[in-house]
Write a protein that holds these residues in place. Structure first.
Motif, mmCIF file in Angstrom:
data_model
loop_
_atom_site.group_PDB
_atom_site.id
_atom_site.type_symbol
_atom_site.label_atom_id
_atom_site.label_comp_id
_atom_site.label_asym_id
_atom_site.label_seq_id
_atom_site.Cartn_x
_atom_site.Cartn_y
_atom_site.Cartn_z
ATOM 1 N N LEU A 140 1.664 -2.599 3.720
ATOM 2 C CA LEU A 140 2.975 -2.276 3.159
ATOM 3 C C LEU A 140 2.875 -1.940 1.670
ATOM 4 N N GLU A 141 2.049 -2.706 0.969
ATOM 5 C CA GLU A 141 1.887 -2.472 -0.470
ATOM 6 C C GLU A 141 1.273 -1.105 -0.740
ATOM 7 N N LEU A 142 0.248 -0.743 0.042
ATOM 8 C CA LEU A 142 -0.393 0.556 -0.139
ATOM 9 C C LEU A 142 0.570 1.693 0.183
ATOM 10 N N THR A 143 1.417 1.488 1.196
ATOM 11 C CA THR A 143 2.417 2.504 1.529
ATOM 12 C C THR A 143 3.418 2.671 0.394
ATOM 13 N N MET A 144 3.848 1.551 -0.186
ATOM 14 C CA MET A 144 4.831 1.606 -1.276
ATOM 15 C C MET A 144 4.256 2.275 -2.520
ATOM 16 N N HIS A 146 2.690 4.887 -2.589
ATOM 17 C CA HIS A 146 2.833 6.325 -2.426
ATOM 18 C C HIS A 146 4.293 6.761 -2.365
ATOM 19 N N MET A 147 5.209 5.820 -2.503
ATOM 20 C CA MET A 147 6.638 6.148 -2.381
ATOM 21 C C MET A 147 7.292 6.203 -3.754
ATOM 22 N N PRO A 148 7.881 7.338 -4.124
ATOM 23 C CA PRO A 148 8.546 7.445 -5.433
ATOM 24 C C PRO A 148 9.624 6.386 -5.596
ATOM 25 N N GLY A 149 9.601 5.691 -6.708
ATOM 26 C CA GLY A 149 10.585 4.642 -6.963
ATOM 27 C C GLY A 149 10.152 3.305 -6.409
ATOM 28 N N PHE A 150 9.788 3.271 -5.149
ATOM 29 C CA PHE A 150 9.355 2.019 -4.529
ATOM 30 C C PHE A 150 8.031 1.522 -5.126
ATOM 31 N N ASN A 151 7.240 2.441 -5.675
ATOM 32 C CA ASN A 151 5.959 2.030 -6.251
ATOM 33 C C ASN A 151 6.150 1.063 -7.419
ATOM 34 N N LEU A 152 7.296 1.150 -8.089
ATOM 35 C CA LEU A 152 7.551 0.262 -9.222
ATOM 36 C C LEU A 152 7.847 -1.168 -8.770
ATOM 37 N N VAL A 154 5.789 -2.692 -6.852
ATOM 38 C CA VAL A 154 4.444 -3.269 -6.746
ATOM 39 C C VAL A 154 3.971 -3.657 -8.144
ATOM 40 N N LYS A 155 3.637 -4.914 -8.312
ATOM 41 C CA LYS A 155 3.280 -5.435 -9.633
ATOM 42 C C LYS A 155 2.108 -4.688 -10.250
ATOM 43 N N ASP A 156 1.065 -4.415 -9.457
ATOM 44 C CA ASP A 156 -0.114 -3.723 -9.986
ATOM 45 C C ASP A 156 0.241 -2.336 -10.509
ATOM 46 N N GLU A 157 1.142 -1.646 -9.812
ATOM 47 C CA GLU A 157 1.537 -0.312 -10.246
ATOM 48 C C GLU A 157 2.297 -0.373 -11.576
ATOM 49 N N ARG A 158 3.142 -1.380 -11.746
ATOM 50 C CA ARG A 158 3.865 -1.533 -13.019
ATOM 51 C C ARG A 158 2.890 -1.842 -14.149
ATOM 52 N N ARG A 159 1.896 -2.657 -13.861
ATOM 53 C CA ARG A 159 0.900 -2.991 -14.893
ATOM 54 C C ARG A 159 0.106 -1.762 -15.316
ATOM 55 N N ILE A 160 -0.289 -0.941 -14.339
ATOM 56 C CA ILE A 160 -1.059 0.265 -14.666
ATOM 57 C C ILE A 160 -0.201 1.228 -15.489
ATOM 58 N N GLY A 193 -1.140 11.133 -8.909
ATOM 59 C CA GLY A 193 -1.457 11.892 -7.704
ATOM 60 C C GLY A 193 -0.744 11.349 -6.482
ATOM 61 N N ARG A 194 -0.705 10.021 -6.376
ATOM 62 C CA ARG A 194 -0.003 9.401 -5.251
ATOM 63 C C ARG A 194 1.495 9.700 -5.308
ATOM 64 N N MET A 195 2.045 9.697 -6.507
ATOM 65 C CA MET A 195 3.465 9.999 -6.641
ATOM 66 C C MET A 195 3.752 11.438 -6.240
ATOM 67 N N ALA A 196 2.864 12.351 -6.611
ATOM 68 C CA ALA A 196 3.046 13.758 -6.247
ATOM 69 C C ALA A 196 2.978 13.930 -4.735
ATOM 70 N N MET A 197 1.993 13.267 -4.104
ATOM 71 C CA MET A 197 1.860 13.352 -2.646
ATOM 72 C C MET A 197 3.073 12.740 -1.956
ATOM 73 N N GLY A 198 3.473 11.546 -2.412
ATOM 74 C CA GLY A 198 4.602 10.852 -1.801
ATOM 75 C C GLY A 198 5.897 11.621 -1.961
ATOM 76 N N ALA A 199 6.125 12.155 -3.174
ATOM 77 C CA ALA A 199 7.353 12.911 -3.419
ATOM 78 C C ALA A 199 7.397 14.168 -2.559
ATOM 79 N N SER A 200 6.250 14.816 -2.397
ATOM 80 C CA SER A 200 6.201 16.035 -1.582
ATOM 81 C C SER A 200 6.543 15.733 -0.129
ATOM 82 N N LEU A 201 5.936 14.678 0.419
ATOM 83 C CA LEU A 201 6.185 14.336 1.823
ATOM 84 C C LEU A 201 7.620 13.880 2.052
ATOM 85 N N VAL A 202 8.144 13.064 1.124
ATOM 86 C CA VAL A 202 9.524 12.590 1.266
ATOM 87 C C VAL A 202 10.498 13.764 1.178
ATOM 88 N N THR A 203 10.240 14.697 0.262
ATOM 89 C CA THR A 203 11.102 15.875 0.114
ATOM 90 C C THR A 203 11.077 16.727 1.380
#
Length: 237
Positions: A140-144, A146-152, A154-160, A193-203
């Motif tokens: 679930l964490e790995l999926t999130m 790649h999801m725009p907005g939802f990635n924030l 995830v604690k590790d993503e906010r730290r990065i 890159g993950r955000m670009a991929m996720g945003a493209s697929l969601v769009t």
């Protein structure tokens, strides 16, 4: 004696490759992904080292970056992370360990889920309700990620996203596989890159849904679903 015989039979069944194929298949998959991550990490390190040599070398005496040059650097890095028996030592490189655990969904749990795991470990009768939690939570964490907005979320993503070179160079990000500023840049690039991929697929999925070109399971009523299918409607397409 009966208890011993039953226990021995269970042990024999557990040793049977046919009956334990699923766990062995998952282990083999993890090993394969781990090796792929190690080769990818070695290639990335060799590329960065090669470019550093290019930029730091004296004018007129720069190394030629070709396949052999890159292969030599890649092999040199692989030697540093390989055990004498040929297996990959993931503990030797923080970034590689993080990549391998993320890809194989084997990162240790933390926070709320870690507390749940400890709770169920203390109550063995309830443990069957929480089996393989680490794999599911990591998935679930790995999926999130790649999801725009939802990635924030995830604690590790906010730290990065908010990390600085000073934090990276002072070993404050070792637990997420970042040892220096260069690796922080790599992590931020992967995040983008993950955000670009996720945003493209969601769009794409959103546009397909709004134009009625994305279908689900259809109505629960069997007769109605068959009527739709007879008119050309296809489920899950």
């Amino acid at each position: 004696k009966a208890a011993y015989l039953w226990g021995n039979m269970a042990r024999s069944l557990n040793d049977n490759s046919l009956l334990t194929y699923s766990s062995k298949l998952m282990q083999s998959t993890d090993d394969a992904f781990g090796y792929i991550m190690a080769r990818a990490r070695a290639r990335m390190e060799s590329m960065q080292t090669a470019w550093a040599r290019q930029s730091e070398g004296p004018a007129g005496n720069l190394p030629i970056v070709d396949k052999k040059f890159m292969k030599d650097y890649e092999d040199d890095f692989m030697k540093k992370i390989t055990n004498p028996d040929g297996t990959i030592n993931f503990e030797s490189d923080a970034a590689l360990k993080y990549m391998q655990e993320e890809a194989t969904l084997t990162r240790d749990l933390s926070g709320f889920t870690k507390g749940m795991e400890q709770l169920f470990n203390r109550t063995p009768w309830a443990k069957p309700f929480f089996l393989f939690a680490r794999t599911g939570v990591n998935g679930l964490e790995l999926t999130m990620k790649h999801m725009p907005g939802f990635n924030l979320l995830v604690k590790d993503e906010r730290r990065i996203a908010s990390a600085t070179y000073e934090m990276a160079n002072s070993n404050k990000l070792l637990d997420i596989g970042i040892e220096n500023g260069q690796q922080l840049d790599n992590a931020k690039a992967i995040q983008k890159g993950r955000m670009a991929m996720g945003a493209s697929l969601v769009t794409m999925a959103s546009m397909a849904f709004m134009s009625d070109r994305l279908t689900g399971n259809g109505p629960m009523n069997t007769a109605q679903r068959k009527t739709w299918q007879a008119a050309g409607w296809q489920p899950r397409s």
